[in-house]
Design an enzyme around this catalytic site. Structure first.
Site, PDB file in Angstrom:
ATOM      1  N   ASP A   1       0.813  -1.221   0.000  1.00 19.64           N
ATOM      2  CA  ASP A   1       0.000   0.000   0.000  1.00 19.64           C
ATOM      3  C   ASP A   1       0.844   1.267   0.000  1.00 19.64           C
ATOM      4  O   ASP A   1       2.066   1.231   0.195  1.00 19.64           O
ATOM      5  CB  ASP A   1      -0.952  -0.001   1.208  1.00 19.64           C
ATOM      6  CG  ASP A   1      -0.306  -0.544   2.488  1.00 19.64           C
ATOM      7  OD1 ASP A   1       0.934  -0.510   2.584  1.00 19.64           O
ATOM      8  OD2 ASP A   1      -1.038  -0.996   3.367  1.00 19.64           O
TER       9      ASP A   1
ATOM     10  N   ASN B   1      -7.347  -2.771  14.298  1.00 17.52           N
ATOM     11  CA  ASN B   1      -8.728  -3.120  13.938  1.00 17.52           C
ATOM     12  C   ASN B   1      -8.786  -4.352  13.023  1.00 17.52           C
ATOM     13  O   ASN B   1      -9.824  -4.652  12.459  1.00 17.52           O
ATOM     14  CB  ASN B   1      -9.409  -1.926  13.256  1.00 17.52           C
ATOM     15  CG  ASN B   1      -8.691  -1.496  11.978  1.00 17.52           C
ATOM     16  OD1 ASN B   1      -7.745  -2.156  11.533  1.00 17.52           O
ATOM     17  ND2 ASN B   1      -9.143  -0.405  11.385  1.00 17.52           N
TER      18      ASN B   1
ATOM     19  N   HIS C   1      -7.040  -4.727  10.191  1.00 14.78           N
ATOM     20  CA  HIS C   1      -6.766  -4.516   8.756  1.00 14.78           C
ATOM     21  C   HIS C   1      -5.479  -5.215   8.344  1.00 14.78           C
ATOM     22  O   HIS C   1      -4.552  -5.373   9.130  1.00 14.78           O
ATOM     23  CB  HIS C   1      -6.784  -3.030   8.361  1.00 14.78           C
ATOM     24  CG  HIS C   1      -5.634  -2.200   8.825  1.00 14.78           C
ATOM     25  ND1 HIS C   1      -5.769  -0.881   9.202  1.00 14.78           N
ATOM     26  CD2 HIS C   1      -4.305  -2.472   8.977  1.00 14.78           C
ATOM     27  CE1 HIS C   1      -4.592  -0.400   9.539  1.00 14.78           C
ATOM     28  NE2 HIS C   1      -3.687  -1.342   9.414  1.00 14.78           N
TER      29      HIS C   1
ATOM     30  N   GLU D   1      -9.573  -2.031   5.306  1.00 14.49           N
ATOM     31  CA  GLU D   1     -10.174  -1.710   6.596  1.00 14.49           C
ATOM     32  C   GLU D   1     -11.431  -2.558   6.826  1.00 14.49           C
ATOM     33  O   GLU D   1     -11.997  -3.108   5.870  1.00 14.49           O
ATOM     34  CB  GLU D   1     -10.549  -0.213   6.611  1.00 14.49           C
ATOM     35  CG  GLU D   1      -9.355   0.733   6.472  1.00 14.49           C
ATOM     36  CD  GLU D   1      -8.571   0.918   7.769  1.00 14.49           C
ATOM     37  OE1 GLU D   1      -8.382  -0.047   8.528  1.00 14.49           O
ATOM     38  OE2 GLU D   1      -8.128   2.057   8.016  1.00 14.49           O
TER      39      GLU D   1
END
Ligand code: F6R
Length: 251
Positions: A68, A137, A139, A144
């Protein structure tokens, strides 16, 4: 199959993780590596640099695709992932920079950039080992929590929790980009092997949820329970503490 490798500390587990990646490179000198940024791989990259300087491995024929990149940061911005990769790995090993790939966060047309990156991944003919960190979280890459698992590269709105977590690297929270381009979950799942690194108590709950909870796009890493090959999780004792407490048989 999910295999947990536990090191006492981040440093110890990172050396074990570097060995997993080095074994892939030794077996296939022109391996395709899927690479990650963030704080988790830093010590592992240090060990790979040491191995390369010592002549134990070579990246001369290796190709890489990163997961990313933030939207809006130039490659020379010290928080861009292009800068990170150069600073923490590429500048210190014998890799041909022309064989390294990241999405561009500066593309005027992000949708076209996602398509271009899909073609780059496709042209690699398969990722031999995909390195992952994991967000608080759940990811992986910047995929996400959502209602679906993105298949291919996409433009992502970062969640408040990710922006909060990543603000530690920026002078202030408002300087953290709110968007990123991320490889899709489908592409991560196509790799031949996954190596996930996680350290510290902050990752303990999400690791347990991801590998022992329900498989759901609300916890993107949970899809790794369905990975067809081997998922190696290299972590320190702190990150594995909840798994150790609830599923001691897994370690
Ligand atoms: C980075 C990436 C992210 C990070 C994750 C964990 O390329 O894709 O998924 O791996 O946010 O970050 P750290 O390692 O900083 O806790």
């Amino acid at each position: 199959m999910i295999k947990f490798i536990c090191g006492k500390t981040n440093e110890e587990a990172s050396v074990l993780a570097a060995n997993v990646m080095a074994d892939v490179i030794k077996a296939k000198p022109d391996a395709v590596l899927g690479l990650a940024t963030g704080s988790s791989p830093i010590n592992m990259y240090k060990e790979l640099i040491r191995m390369c300087s010592a002549g134990e491995i070579s990246f001369k024929a290796v190709k890489s695709v990163n997961l990313d990149e933030y939207v809006g940061l130039t490659p020379d911005h010290d928080q861009s992932y292009a800068y990170f990769m150069n600073d923490n790995l590429f500048a210190h090993i014998d890799i041909d920079k022309a064989n390294t790939n990241l999405p561009s966060g500066l593309a005027a047309d992000p949708a076209a950039e996602c398509k271009r990156y899909d073609a780059v991944i496709e042209s690699m003919g398969g990722v031999d080992i995909q390195l992952l960190g994991i967000g608080n979280n759940g990811h992986i890459g910047f995929n996400e929590p959502d209602t679906h698992f993105p298949k291919t590269t996409s433009l992502v709105n970062l969640t408040d929790s990710t922006i909060d977590a990543n603000s530690r690297f920026f002078a202030s929270r408002d300087l953290v980009p709110t968007k990123a381009i991320s490889m899709g979950i489908g592409q991560i799942m196509n790799a031949k092997k996954v190596l996930l690194v996680a350290f510290g108590t902050g990752k303990a709950e999400i690791l347990e949820k991801s590998f022992f909870g329900p498989v759901t796009p609300e916890v993107p890493a949970s899809i790794l329970q369905f990975f067809k090959g081997e998922v190696v999780v290299c972590a320190d004792e702190a990150a594995l503490s909840v798994i150790k407490e609830k599923h001691p048989e897994a370690l």
